[in-house]
Design an enzyme around this catalytic site. Structure first.
Site, PDB file in Angstrom:
ATOM      1  N   GLY A 211       0.886  -1.206   0.159  1.00 31.74           N
ATOM      2  CA  GLY A 211       0.062  -0.088   0.126  1.00 31.74           C
ATOM      3  C   GLY A 211       0.875   1.075  -0.019  1.00 31.74           C
ATOM      4  N   PRO A 213       2.634   4.698   1.098  1.00 34.29           N
ATOM      5  CG  PRO A 213       4.360   6.264   0.709  1.00 34.29           C
ATOM      6  CD  PRO A 213       3.119   5.648   0.032  1.00 34.29           C
ATOM      7  N   GLY A 216      -0.339   2.749   7.253  1.00 31.59           N
ATOM      8  CA  GLY A 216      -0.508   1.973   8.648  1.00 31.59           C
ATOM      9  C   GLY A 216       0.045   0.552   8.301  1.00 31.59           C
ATOM     10  CE  LYS A 217       3.271  -0.176   3.353  1.00 36.78           C
ATOM     11  NZ  LYS A 217       2.890   1.506   3.264  1.00 36.78           N
ATOM     12  CB  THR A 218       5.249   0.357  10.151  1.00 36.35           C
ATOM     13  OG1 THR A 218       5.888   0.287   8.914  1.00 36.35           O
ATOM     14  CG2 THR A 218       6.161   0.003  11.175  1.00 36.35           C
ATOM     15  CG  HIS A 433      -6.503  32.617 -10.642  1.00 35.49           C
ATOM     16  ND1 HIS A 433      -5.944  32.410 -11.732  1.00 35.49           N
ATOM     17  CD2 HIS A 433      -6.933  31.550  -9.900  1.00 35.49           C
ATOM     18  CE1 HIS A 433      -5.331  31.214 -11.662  1.00 35.49           C
ATOM     19  NE2 HIS A 433      -5.880  30.583 -10.698  1.00 35.49           N
ATOM     20  CD  GLU A 434      -7.999  30.741  -6.203  1.00 39.92           C
ATOM     21  OE1 GLU A 434      -8.519  29.888  -6.251  1.00 39.92           O
ATOM     22  OE2 GLU A 434      -6.536  30.787  -6.516  1.00 39.92           O
TER      23      GLU A 434
HETATM   24  P1  ADP Z   1       3.435   2.720   6.534  1.00 36.61           P
HETATM   25  O1  ADP Z   1       4.287   1.835   7.303  1.00 36.61           O
HETATM   26  O2  ADP Z   1       2.219   2.185   5.713  1.00 36.61           O
HETATM   27  O3  ADP Z   1       4.165   3.828   5.420  1.00 36.61           O
HETATM   28  P2  ADP Z   1       2.972   3.646   9.185  1.00 36.61           P
HETATM   29  O4  ADP Z   1       2.439   2.266   9.772  1.00 36.61           O
HETATM   30  O5  ADP Z   1       4.190   3.683   9.672  1.00 36.61           O
HETATM   31  O6  ADP Z   1       2.565   3.808   7.436  1.00 36.61           O
HETATM   32  O7  ADP Z   1       1.828   4.774   9.646  1.00 36.61           O
HETATM   33  C1  ADP Z   1       2.566   6.250  10.103  1.00 36.61           C
HETATM   34  C2  ADP Z   1       1.587   6.666  10.949  1.00 36.61           C
HETATM   35  O8  ADP Z   1       0.106   7.154  10.609  1.00 36.61           O
HETATM   36  C3  ADP Z   1       1.096   5.668  12.291  1.00 36.61           C
HETATM   37  O9  ADP Z   1       2.111   5.633  13.207  1.00 36.61           O
HETATM   38  C4  ADP Z   1       0.007   5.963  12.563  1.00 36.61           C
HETATM   39  O10 ADP Z   1       0.057   7.127  13.799  1.00 36.61           O
HETATM   40  C5  ADP Z   1      -0.696   6.819  11.430  1.00 36.61           C
HETATM   41  N1  ADP Z   1      -1.786   5.733  10.830  1.00 36.61           N
HETATM   42  C6  ADP Z   1      -1.501   5.090   9.436  1.00 36.61           C
HETATM   43  N2  ADP Z   1      -2.857   4.405   9.145  1.00 36.61           N
HETATM   44  C7  ADP Z   1      -3.459   4.596  10.100  1.00 36.61           C
HETATM   45  C8  ADP Z   1      -4.648   3.840  10.594  1.00 36.61           C
HETATM   46  N3  ADP Z   1      -5.304   3.045   9.838  1.00 36.61           N
HETATM   47  N4  ADP Z   1      -5.107   4.008  11.782  1.00 36.61           N
HETATM   48  C9  ADP Z   1      -4.644   4.592  12.756  1.00 36.61           C
HETATM   49  N5  ADP Z   1      -3.547   5.420  12.631  1.00 36.61           N
HETATM   50  C10 ADP Z   1      -2.975   5.181  11.341  1.00 36.61           C
HETATM   51 ZN    ZN Z   2      -6.086  28.454 -10.032  1.00 44.27          ZN
HETATM   52 MG    MG Z   3       6.203   1.692   7.215  1.00 38.33          MG
END
Ligand code: ADP
Ligand code: ZN
Ligand code: MG
Length: 610
Positions: A211, A213, A216-218, A433-434
């Site tokens: 997914g 960045p 929330g993978k980590t 413009h806006e």
């Molecule tokens: P990834 O590893 O996908 O790049 P991380 O897991 O490091 O992303 O997520 C970074 C931060 O974003 C987490 O520490 C958390 O605070 C927040 N976050 C991301 N996804 C979620 C989620 N689904 N629910 C709650 N917090 C989230």
């Molecule tokens: Zn514009």
């Molecule tokens: Mg990560």
């Protein structure tokens, strides 16, 4: 991630200084006191010479001292030194007369050659060996490789996480229900393998979280560690990358050895693309170290028995760059998508993070979630934090809706530039413009409602912007909506042309966006007459910016450019037409915006429809 408590780390220099100090102390205190001649006065020396006690004499003229050897009370030879030697010439004569005295030889100024040898040679060597070992152990702890590994050959310093240590559970991960479900199954298997065995099901050996960045993978992996009451090895792909060829592979081997010993357990490899990139990428010289590491990983994954209960999780945001061998059944055969959150997911994530912050009453999180389409979980966590910071800055003790709204804009467009100096004429241009964008959007069917128009400059360089927010969650885009969007992008420039007869550089971002949209309409979305449903571009990096690569002949590429241009041109003309027709509203709204600097969607609609 929290780590297991380890011995406190000290910098190398610390050990160095300790040994140095020890050596200096030894030199200053022990060595001299052992070698130091006993001081006697010159008179005593002369007396002893007369008494024939002195056996050996050294006249050190430069130091003005006489060193001599004479037996002490117990008859042992001992070294003495006189105080300042007055240097009288009669001494030579006198010493000469004494046949027994070895005159002007060198008196060895030490009493035990063995001890001095130990002190000056063996001790420093010993100290340096100790220093070296300390350093090596330090290095091993620090980077788990380098010198340490060169000696011991490969100890992965994967940290072991157990339940209490990450402190994260599935409750901390909002949205992402499918991913949680898939992971829950793995956790369940590790808790209760008999249930699965009974029916003959085997767990997949590996699951790959993919997914963009910040989704929330980590975090998910940490939550698994928190939920599964089994050892959890976590290591980042980059930790395998070593200076020496073979080190990374040795680490992989060691990691799996540890995992096998601790089974059932979970091994998590974060950012696996660092080692899992496709091989034979054609780089000059290749990358032996990385390939060996990858090969070792593949071998290890084949080698262990899935039923033993070792589950391998990995995360990446570049699944397309992974070596296909990693993805085949028996390795990472389960792919768990962790996508950007939808409207509900965003609201849930905002709420999870809002728990840690003192919120005022009557907060409408859904409105914030609606305004943040395309934001990742990390962005949303950041928005909550920015809002809290703003509340503190404003001297409040609670976060309000306004804080949240402002922080959405901060995250999207940067901070307000309060002291930016903009001439009245430029301000007027920005206002037209806006309003141009907003009017074109509002007067076409198929575009999202305008929620805010502002001409407060932002640190990102935007002099103003128009915010449009869809009512609900949009997954599909119709052709009509795409065309309306194109016209909206061109609305700003069209207004400038209509009112001032000239135009500015202010539309550069609009131009970029419009071109990108028009191009994807032609090459990927099948929204042009000419190319019908032909795919002309492929997306390379789906989760990281989505770069595209043309896959067509140069002639076709030229035709694509023509198609893109005609789409944009048509949109521009459409926008100009709309604005010409509603010129009075354009003037009215621009005047109002100039005065107020920021107007809401309701104000805008009110003026438009009266
Ligand atoms: P990834 O590893 O996908 O790049 P991380 O897991 O490091 O992303 O997520 C970074 C931060 O974003 C987490 O520490 C958390 O605070 C927040 N976050 C991301 N996804 C979620 C989620 N689904 N629910 C709650 N917090 C989230
Ligand atoms: Zn514009
Ligand atoms: Mg990560």
């Amino acid at each position: 991630m929290k780590e297991q408590p380890k011995l406190p780390k000290k910098p190398f220099i610390f050990y160095y200084v300790v040994v140095l100090l020890a050596l200096m102390l030894i030199n200053a205190l022990i060595v001299p006191s052992l070698n130091q001649p006993t001081q006697v006065d010159y008179g005593t020396f002369l007396d002893w010479v007369d008494e024939d006690k002195v056996t050996q004499v050294e006249l050190d003229q430069t130091a003005g001292t006489i060193y001599f050897i004479a037996p002490d009370d117990s008859g042992q030879d001992k070294i003495y030194a006189t105080g300042i030697w007055p240097g009288d010439d009669t001494l030579y004569q006198r010493l000469h007369e004494k046949e027994d005295i070895q005159f002007n030889s060198v008196v060895p100024r030490q009493n035990s050659p063995l001890l001095s040898f130990l002190l000056s040679w063996i001790l420093p060597i010993l100290l340096f060996v100790v220093l070296g070992q300390l350093l090596m152990r330090g290095m091993q702890k620090r980077m788990g490789g380098g010198f340490g590994n060169a000696m011991t050959f490969g100890k992965a310093n994967a940290k072991i996480y157990v339940q209490a240590q990450t402190g994260k559970t599935f409750a901390d991960v909002a949205g992402e229900d499918e991913a949680k479900e898939a992971l829950q199954e793995i956790v369940d298997f590790l808790h209760n393998p008999a249930k699965y065995e009974a029916i003959g099901a085997t767990m997949p050996k590996g699951a790959l979280l993919v997914g963009p960045p910040g989704t929330g993978k980590t975090l998910l992996a940490q939550a698994v560690a928190g939920e599964a009451q089994v050892p959890f090895f976590s290591i980042s792909g980059s930790e395998f990358v070593e200076m020496f060829v073979g080190m990374g592979a040795a680490k992989v081997r060691d990691l799996f050895k540890q995992a096998n010993e601790k089974a059932p357990c979970i091994v998590f490899i974060d950012e696996i693309d660092t080692i899992g990139k496709k091989r034979d990428s054609g780089a000059i010289g290749g990358n032996d170290e990385r390939e060996q590491t990858l090969n070792q990983l593949l071998t290890e994954m084949d080698g262990f028995d899935g039923r033993k209960g070792v589950v391998i999780l990995a995360a990446t945001n570049r699944p397309d760059s992974l070596d296909p061998a990693l993805l085949r059944p028996g390795r990472f055969d389960r792919r768990i998508p962790v996508e950007l959150p939808d409207l509900q997911g965003r609201e849930a994530i905002l709420n999870v993070h809002a728990k840690d912050v003192r919120m005022g009453s009557g907060i409408d999180m859904r409105a914030i979630a609606r305004a943040t389409a395309g934001a990742s979980g990390a962005d949303l966590a950041n928005i909550i934090n920015e809002a809290a910071l703003r509340a503190v800055r404003m001297g409040r003790s609670e976060v309000t809706q306004a804080d949240l709204e402002e922080s959405v804009e901060t995250v999207i467009a940067g901070y307000q530039r309060k002291n930016a100096v903009i001439s009245p004429q430029e301000k007027k241009i920005v206002a037209y413009h806006e309003v141009g964008h907003a009017l074109v959007a509002a007067l076409q069917s198929g575009s999202a409602p305008v929620t805010k128009i502002t001409i407060v400059p932002r640190t990102s360089g935007a002099l103003g912007y128009t915010m449009q927010v869809d009512e609900g969650e949009k997954v599909l885009m119709t052709r009509e909506e795409a065309v309306a969007k194109l016209a909206t992008y061109t609305g700003g420039r069209a207004a400038e042309e209509l009112i001032f007869g000239d135009y500015t550089s202010g539309a550069s971002n609009d131009i970029e966006q419009a071109t990108k949209l028009a191009r994807s309409m032609v090459t990927r979305l099948g929204m042009s007459e000419k190319f019908d449903m032909m795919a002309l571009e492929t997306v390379q990096n789906q989760y990281l910016g989505g770069d595209t690569a043309l896959s067509c002949s140069p002639e076709t590429a030229a035709q694509i450019d023509g198609e893109v241009l005609s789409l944009i041109r048509a949109a521009h003309q459409k926008a100009a037409g709309i604005l010409r027709e509603h010129q009075d509203k354009l003037h009215e709204l621009a005047g109002y915006l100039l005065e107020k600097e920021t107007i809401t969607g309701e104000e805008f609609m009110e003026i438009l429809h009266r």
